[in-house]
Write an enzyme that holds these catalytic residues in place. Structure first.
Site, PDB file in Angstrom:
ATOM      1  N   TYR A   1     -17.493  17.634 -12.700  1.00  0.00           N
ATOM      2  CA  TYR A   1     -17.931  16.248 -12.636  1.00  0.00           C
ATOM      3  C   TYR A   1     -18.908  16.097 -11.467  1.00  0.00           C
ATOM      4  O   TYR A   1     -18.638  16.549 -10.351  1.00  0.00           O
ATOM      5  CB  TYR A   1     -16.722  15.340 -12.464  1.00  0.00           C
ATOM      6  CG  TYR A   1     -17.024  13.866 -12.345  1.00  0.00           C
ATOM      7  CD1 TYR A   1     -17.852  13.219 -13.256  1.00  0.00           C
ATOM      8  CD2 TYR A   1     -16.460  13.112 -11.318  1.00  0.00           C
ATOM      9  CE1 TYR A   1     -18.119  11.863 -13.153  1.00  0.00           C
ATOM     10  CE2 TYR A   1     -16.717  11.759 -11.205  1.00  0.00           C
ATOM     11  CZ  TYR A   1     -17.554  11.146 -12.125  1.00  0.00           C
ATOM     12  OH  TYR A   1     -17.812   9.793 -12.013  1.00  0.00           O
TER      13      TYR A   1
ATOM     14  N   ASP B   1      -7.976  20.194 -12.086  1.00  0.00           N
ATOM     15  CA  ASP B   1      -8.258  18.882 -12.673  1.00  0.00           C
ATOM     16  C   ASP B   1      -8.134  19.043 -14.184  1.00  0.00           C
ATOM     17  O   ASP B   1      -8.986  19.640 -14.832  1.00  0.00           O
ATOM     18  CB  ASP B   1      -9.663  18.421 -12.288  1.00  0.00           C
ATOM     19  CG  ASP B   1     -10.003  17.030 -12.817  1.00  0.00           C
ATOM     20  OD1 ASP B   1      -9.378  16.594 -13.808  1.00  0.00           O
ATOM     21  OD2 ASP B   1     -10.910  16.386 -12.260  1.00  0.00           O
TER      22      ASP B   1
ATOM     23  N   ARG C   1       0.819  -1.209   0.000  1.00  0.00           N
ATOM     24  CA  ARG C   1       0.000   0.000   0.000  1.00  0.00           C
ATOM     25  C   ARG C   1       0.856   1.264   0.000  1.00  0.00           C
ATOM     26  O   ARG C   1       0.390   2.337  -0.363  1.00  0.00           O
ATOM     27  CB  ARG C   1      -0.934   0.004   1.218  1.00  0.00           C
ATOM     28  CG  ARG C   1      -2.054   1.028   1.121  1.00  0.00           C
ATOM     29  CD  ARG C   1      -3.122   0.838   2.175  1.00  0.00           C
ATOM     30  NE  ARG C   1      -2.714   1.262   3.493  1.00  0.00           N
ATOM     31  CZ  ARG C   1      -2.504   0.462   4.530  1.00  0.00           C
ATOM     32  NH1 ARG C   1      -2.673  -0.852   4.394  1.00  0.00           N
ATOM     33  NH2 ARG C   1      -2.138   0.932   5.694  1.00  0.00           N
TER      34      ARG C   1
ATOM     35  N   LYS D   1      -8.906   8.006 -18.285  1.00  0.00           N
ATOM     36  CA  LYS D   1      -9.307   8.564 -19.575  1.00  0.00           C
ATOM     37  C   LYS D   1      -8.157   8.534 -20.576  1.00  0.00           C
ATOM     38  O   LYS D   1      -7.790   7.482 -21.076  1.00  0.00           O
ATOM     39  CB  LYS D   1      -9.856   9.974 -19.370  1.00  0.00           C
ATOM     40  CG  LYS D   1     -10.871  10.100 -18.233  1.00  0.00           C
ATOM     41  CD  LYS D   1     -12.025   9.124 -18.334  1.00  0.00           C
ATOM     42  CE  LYS D   1     -13.156   9.412 -17.363  1.00  0.00           C
ATOM     43  NZ  LYS D   1     -12.832   9.247 -15.934  1.00  0.00           N
TER      44      LYS D   1
END
Length: 531
Positions: free
Chosen positions: A249, A322, A196, A347
């Protein structure tokens, strides 16, 4: 340590499941004429040609298999090699099982790296050399070249002769002795500890993204929303205040409006181009962060990154952009003054509609703050996903060039079509921030939003008449994708509520892929004729 699959191929290779690494057995010393041992850091083993070929091939296919990876961490050769006194040791046709096992065990126990030159024609060892040296690829000037080579051949922390970066599938990393663990904990030694907290494959991806963004540091996470939420919680204190924009978004808006208030965090929401509203929010509140997309989703509004960064910094607020719709090729948010840049790597970065991920890039001090919380919350990217992103980045500039070109040409065609009411694309002079986009972007992306001259049903007929694009909620991949935001993202809201966000029933968001332009043009035009 066992090599689970190798015994099926090589009957002479029998590593013990719990070997004694302290010293080679007597039989090893009796066979120095077959396998030369030049101290703990330079083991040369002699194997038949077929053994060398098969083992190397098998190991390189899965460098995460520690048994095979450690075996390859020796130089294989059939040519004579010089011994420590300058003479040569004749090659042997085979090595028996006992000598092989002991030699491999001794090599696994070695503290130093295997010398690539010791065996002449041998394979370079698979090992970890620590953090990536970004200076080794700093001479690259092109984003396209940087996306291919940065952090890999020119600086990869994983040493191997493989062209592609190995996938290191492990959940944890071991220490040879407690003293090494203490050195690591007290920052005298670089190492990995738990999956992690870091992975060699993932670090290659992060360094590659840092090179593209012009950033000191990058943190990759399991999704774009993971990156957004962890960043907001890490950088906005409880009881704090942030500023965001109306067009964004929807899931980001939900988190800001529904989750952050539970921590006492409030938000001011402004129009992307309303600088006066930003100044007022900064004046009236103790703002920690201005968080916005540019271009925004789905209307592709653009924020003056340089200007808002100057305004926010005067008031001590951070700026995070962003840039998912822009990509790091079309827009350099950090160079324009932003403190942090965030992307849904799902994306354009991945580019093949087959992997989820998100990242933030910026100064190491800020990224480390987010990384600390990320290590607590989880949301770790799988190393196999990291490999897919690394692969995707190598064609990013080719894909984005095609998508930029197709989208701009199609936006112009759509704007002139009688059945299209309005087109939203920053590359068009009609866009409200066109001049701004021309200044801060080198391309305008592959997504075009537009409104059909009709109602919900008419728009559905258009979408259903299309033959090439998939009806799906993502964008930026090789395949073209189309959706109606009113249905795909806002169907749970009544029409009146959707209208508050500008989401009309006739709105279409079209993500152009890398298909041939003429094919896409013909498909869109025939679908418009069908309504």
């Amino acid at each position: 340590m066992a090599a689970p699959t190798s015994h099926k191929l090589f009957s002479a290779l029998n590593c013990r499941s719990n070997p004694d690494f302290s010293a080679p057995p007597p039989s090893f010393n009796r066979r120095l004429n077959s396998a030369a041992f030049y101290g703990p850091s330079a083991l040369i083993l002699r194997f038949p040609p077929n053994f060398h070929r098969q083992l190397s091939t098998k190991a390189r296919r899965n460098c995460s298999n520690i048994g095979l990876a450690q075996i390859v961490a020796a130089s294989w050769s059939n040519a004579p090699a010089a011994d420590s006194s300058g003479g040569s040791v004749p090659a042997a046709s085979a090595v028996d099982a006992a000598a092989t096992s002991a030699a491999i065990s001794a090599e696994i126990a070695a503290d130093d790296n295997v010398s690539a030159g010791a065996g002449g024609n041998g394979a370079v060892p698979v090992q970890f050399s620590g953090s990536v040296d970004s200076s080794s690829y700093s001479f690259l000037k092109s984003d396209g070249s940087m996306a291919i080579h940065a952090a890999e051949r020119l600086g990869r922390g994983i040493v191997t002769d493989a062209i592609t970066t190995p996938v290191v599938n492990t959940s944890a990393y071991f220490f040879k002795k407690t003293a090494d663990l203490i050195d690591f904990k007290e920052k005298r030694q670089f190492s990995f500890e738990y999956g992690r907290y870091g992975n060699p494959t993932t670090i290659v991806l992060e360094e590659k993204l840092s090179a593209l963004e012009g950033a000191e540091s990058t943190l990759i996470m399991a999704s774009g929303m993971c990156a957004s939420t962890v960043l907001l919680m890490a950088l906005v204190p409880a009881g704090g205040h942030l500023v965001t924009t109306t067009d964004c978004y929807r899931k980001t808006r939900i988190f800001i409006e529904a989750v952050l208030p539970k921590m006492g965090i409030k938000a001011s929401v402004i129009d992307p181009a309303d600088v006066t509203a930003l100044e007022s929010a900064l004046e009236e509140n103790n703002v920690s962060l201005f968080f916005t997309e540019s271009p925004t989703n789905p209307f592709l509004r653009c924020v003056d990154i340089k200007l808002v960064s100057e305004i926010c910094h005067r008031k001590g607020a951070l700026v995070c952009i962003d840039g998912t719709f822009a990509t790091p090729l079309n827009q350099k948010a950090l160079a324009l003054g932003a403190d942090l840049v965030l992307h849904s790597a799902t994306k354009y970065i991945g580019g093949h509609n087959d992997v989820l991920g998100g990242y933030i890039s910026g100064p190491d001090k800020l990224v480390s703050q987010v990384r600390t919380l990320h290590h607590v919350l989880g949301g770790t990217l799988n190393p196999n996903a990291a490999y897919l992103f690394i692969r995707g980045l190598k064609t990013l500039h080719l894909r984005v060039q095609q998508q930029n070109s197709t989208a701009l040409r199609m936006a112009k065609i759509l704007e002139e079509h009688p059945k299209v009411k309005h087109v939203y694309y920053p590359g068009l002079p009609s866009h409200p921030e066109h001049q701004l986009a021309m200044r801060q972007m080198t391309g305008f992306g592959g997504v075009v939003s537009f409104e059909i001259d009709g109602d919900l049903i008419t728009t559905i007929k258009f979408v259903d008449a299309l033959k090439i694009p998939y009806i799906a909620p993502s964008f930026g991949g090789c395949e073209s994708i189309v959706d109606q935001p009113a249905i795909m993202s806002y169907w749970d809201l009544p029409q009146s509520e959707r209208a508050k966000y500008g989401i009309n029933d006739n709105l279409v968001r079209f993500s152009f892929g890398v298909e041939d332009f003429e094919d896409l043009k013909a498909d869109v035009l025939q679908a418009l004729e069908a309504i």
